[in-house]
Design an enzyme around this catalytic site. Structure first.
Site, PDB file in Angstrom:
ATOM      1  N   LYS A   1       0.836  -1.099  -0.004  1.00  0.00           N
ATOM      2  CA  LYS A   1      -0.201  -0.162  -0.168  1.00  0.00           C
ATOM      3  C   LYS A   1       1.085   1.423   0.143  1.00  0.00           C
ATOM      4  O   LYS A   1       2.032   1.111   0.158  1.00  0.00           O
ATOM      5  CB  LYS A   1      -0.901  -0.077   1.415  1.00  0.00           C
ATOM      6  CG  LYS A   1      -1.736  -1.535   1.268  1.00  0.00           C
ATOM      7  CD  LYS A   1      -2.918  -1.325   2.213  1.00  0.00           C
ATOM      8  CE  LYS A   1      -4.221  -2.197   2.266  1.00  0.00           C
ATOM      9  NZ  LYS A   1      -4.473  -1.672   1.180  1.00  0.00           N
TER      10      LYS A   1
ATOM     11  N   ARG B   1      -9.666 -12.119  -0.374  1.00  0.00           N
ATOM     12  CA  ARG B   1     -10.993 -13.084  -0.498  1.00  0.00           C
ATOM     13  C   ARG B   1      -9.633 -14.413  -1.202  1.00  0.00           C
ATOM     14  O   ARG B   1     -10.944 -15.235  -0.154  1.00  0.00           O
ATOM     15  CB  ARG B   1     -10.776 -12.693  -2.210  1.00  0.00           C
ATOM     16  CG  ARG B   1     -10.292 -12.582  -3.212  1.00  0.00           C
ATOM     17  CD  ARG B   1     -10.113 -12.060  -4.197  1.00  0.00           C
ATOM     18  NE  ARG B   1     -10.200 -10.082  -4.030  1.00  0.00           N
ATOM     19  CZ  ARG B   1     -10.322  -9.490  -5.429  1.00  0.00           C
ATOM     20  NH1 ARG B   1     -10.506  -9.539  -6.413  1.00  0.00           N
ATOM     21  NH2 ARG B   1     -10.641  -8.352  -4.690  1.00  0.00           N
TER      22      ARG B   1
HETATM   23  N1  BES Z   1      -8.482  -4.221   3.084  1.00  0.00           N
HETATM   24  C1  BES Z   1      -8.280  -4.228   1.234  1.00  0.00           C
HETATM   25  C2  BES Z   1      -9.654  -3.450   0.942  1.00  0.00           C
HETATM   26  C3  BES Z   1      -9.900  -2.021   2.182  1.00  0.00           C
HETATM   27  C4  BES Z   1      -9.296  -0.939   1.976  1.00  0.00           C
HETATM   28  C5  BES Z   1     -10.622  -2.213   3.297  1.00  0.00           C
HETATM   29  C6  BES Z   1      -9.612   0.155   2.562  1.00  0.00           C
HETATM   30  C7  BES Z   1     -11.177  -0.431   3.937  1.00  0.00           C
HETATM   31  C8  BES Z   1     -10.114   0.535   3.426  1.00  0.00           C
HETATM   32  C9  BES Z   1      -8.535  -5.536   1.104  1.00  0.00           C
HETATM   33  O1  BES Z   1      -7.816  -6.014   1.253  1.00  0.00           O
HETATM   34  C10 BES Z   1      -7.953  -4.647  -0.571  1.00  0.00           C
HETATM   35  O2  BES Z   1      -6.554  -4.204  -0.095  1.00  0.00           O
HETATM   36  N2  BES Z   1      -8.520  -4.884  -1.238  1.00  0.00           N
HETATM   37  C11 BES Z   1      -7.919  -4.093  -2.892  1.00  0.00           C
HETATM   38  C12 BES Z   1      -8.151  -4.580  -3.827  1.00  0.00           C
HETATM   39  C13 BES Z   1      -7.686  -4.574  -4.987  1.00  0.00           C
HETATM   40  C14 BES Z   1      -6.228  -4.759  -5.426  1.00  0.00           C
HETATM   41  C15 BES Z   1      -8.283  -5.652  -6.450  1.00  0.00           C
HETATM   42  C16 BES Z   1      -8.821  -3.097  -2.901  1.00  0.00           C
HETATM   43  O3  BES Z   1     -10.100  -2.756  -2.878  1.00  0.00           O
HETATM   44  O4  BES Z   1      -7.982  -1.401  -3.080  1.00  0.00           O
HETATM   45 ZN    ZN Z   2      -5.265  -5.506   0.691  1.00  0.00          ZN
END
Ligand code: BES
Ligand code: ZN
Ligand code: ZN
Length: 487
Positions: A263, A337
């Site tokens: 991130k 997932r």
């Molecule tokens: N835990 C995150 C989703 C999330 C983001 C929750 C912000 C709460 C606040 C999840 O694991 C993630 O990083 N999802 C990605 C998926 C993408 C790489 C397809 C996302 O949604 O950006």
């Molecule tokens: Zn993630």
């Protein structure tokens, strides 16, 4: 916070007043209250509007009366009452009031919903996360007394309110605990302790067992961490004569750094909350078990930490899953997932769940949809959807069913494995994640809630407190209760 029934009105009392001047629970106000109501009206500062309040000190008697508005009686519902109770507890806290009476003398057995709403809100709204403050601010309000001669049904309602309010606060505590303390194993130990306290059984499966079960998707996510992954399996049997068993799965990533798809910027700071789905299902189970719901539940959390090291899984890797399907990793940040699919397969094949409900902080896309206020969900089953819809209504929470658009599945297509874990484009991200997960639900009736928005909030929203909000616990509890009645 202590909430109890009392026969006597203390020095400080509060009334909920409609805009037509009538008072909740006081069909015929006494002279003193009538005078206060008339005075409040004459001051033009209080006319029973929603969220308004008025405070009057009577120097001759030393009594203080607080009025809180409920608005038009025609619009009244439990959520309006909850928000008014929240106004009251905040006002009391601001005025450093320790104990408050709510005279509800004209309540009878038919008002148990109001008692639940008042009680659960008093518990929820008094929550503060002060675990790591060496000198926390003083807290004043510590007692709310409902002045009424309680029937048995009312006693049960008070207990129900306390249990539900405490379950919400439990979820908040679990989410707010920082990731350096709450490792996967610590979360698992917490589940064991809660099971011992509230009467459900907990089994922990270590990494060896996770590998032996073929849970390659789940195992890969936690592979880089020094803190081992653990599969938490919780079991509650409240309906031994029924073959139905609801499988509840919550995302339990105790920290999500994104993995090698790291991130960036300020996206790290709140990522301890990536186990909020787990906190929701564990806390729902606590409430179900304490209130002895006549239902069988198996609750699964695949707890792990998504961090980086030389043993991290990598974009381009092709991995398996408990179900047998192969997956090419296109983003290590779409880890939720991967953990969820093996937990769902486990619930279906090993535990014999007859339907599946999952809740997760799965995608940023879901958060962008409705922010703090609501969560989208998808389902393959109208009965599950109906139970969740009415559960949400009862809880005053908003869940919005989205269609499963089959065409979006295209984005998961892969030449070298059965599917990719993440689409190239973020467009349609909530649905594509859902379609990915659906492949692993063994054809069971399934409902998936993506609650990235409301499970973690940056500011208080009425009685939902900032940080881990405890959102979803009451909705799921009511949904499960609805399902138990439908059987
Ligand atoms: N835990 C995150 C989703 C999330 C983001 C929750 C912000 C709460 C606040 C999840 O694991 C993630 O990083 N999802 C990605 C998926 C993408 C790489 C397809 C996302 O949604 O950006
Ligand atoms: Zn993630
Ligand atoms: Zn995540």
């Amino acid at each position: 916070m202590k909430i109890l029934f009392s026969q006597k009105t203390e020095d400080i009392s509060a009334y909920f007043v409609y805009s037509d001047g009538s008072v909740l629970g006081c069909a015929s106000p006494d002279e003193a209250l009538k005078k206060t109501l008339a005075y409040a009206k004459s001051c033009e500062s209080f006319s029973g509007e929603r969220s308004s309040s008025f405070c009057l000190d009577d120097s001759s008697t030393g009594k203080r009366t607080i009025l809180v508005g409920l608005g038009n009686p025609k619009d009244f519902n439990m959520e309006i009452l909850r928000r008014s109770v929240n106004e009251l507890t905040h006002l009391a806290e601001k005025r450093r009031i320790a104990s408050i009476s709510l005279p509800l003398m004209s309540f009878d057995c038919s008002n148990t919903n109001e008692i639940v709403a008042i009680t659960e809100t008093a518990v929820m709204s008094s929550y503060r996360y002060i675990e790591y403050l060496t000198s926390p601010k003083a807290k004043y309000l510590n007692e709310v007394a409902l002045v009424v001669n309680p029937t048995q049904a009312m006693e049960a309602a008070l207990n129900r309110g306390i249990v539900l309010g405490e379950a919400v606060c439990r979820a908040r505590d679990l989410v707010n605990e920082p990731a350096n303390v709450q490792t996967p194993l610590k979360l698992a130990e917490e589940a064991v302790a809660l099971g011992e306290e509230y009467g459900f059984s907990t089994r922990l499966l270590d990494e060896k067992e996770i590998i032996a079960l073929g849970m390659e998707a789940f195992y890969n996510v936690g592979m880089a961490s020094h803190n081992p992954s653990v599969l938490i399996v919780m079991d509650y049997k409240g309906a031994t004569d029924s073959k139905e068993k609801i499988g509840l799965v919550g995302k339990g990533v105790t920290y999500d750094s994104g993995g090698l798809n790291l991130k960036s910027g300020d996206r790290f700071i709140t990522m301890k909350h990536d186990m909020a789905g787990a906190a929701t299902v564990i806390s729902t189970l606590c409430a179900a078990s304490r209130l002895k719901l006549p239902v069988n539940l198996v609750v699964i959390v695949a707890a792990c930490e998504n961090v980086i090291s030389s043993t991290a899984f990598k974009p381009g890797d092709i991995i398996g899953s408990m179900d047998g399907k192969t997956i090419q990793i296109t983003s290590t940040d779409a880890e939720g997932r991967l953990t969820m699919i093996d937990a769902l397969t486990y619930a279906a094949t090993i535990e014999g769940a007859t339907c599946l409900i999952d809740i997760a902080t799965l995608t940023g896309a879901a958060r962008r949809m409705f922010g703090d206020y609501a969560a989208p969900y998808v389902s393959t089953c109208d009965d599950l959807s109906k139970a969740v819809d009415s559960g949400a209504k009862e809880a005053g929470e908003v869940l919005v069913r989205l269609p499963i658009i089959e065409e979006i599945k295209d984005v998961l297509r892969c030449d070298v494995a059965d599917m990719v874990n993440s689409a190239r484009s973020e467009v349609g991200g909530m649905i594509s994640a859902s379609l990915f997960i659906r492949e692993f639900t063994c054809g069971l009736p399934w409902l998936h809630i993506d609650a990235s928005g409301p499970l973690w909030i940056e500011k208080d929203v009425h009685y939902m407190t900032k940080g881990g909000s405890g959102w979803g616990v009451r909705t799921l509890f009511h949904a499960i209760e609805n399902l138990s009645k439908a059987e």
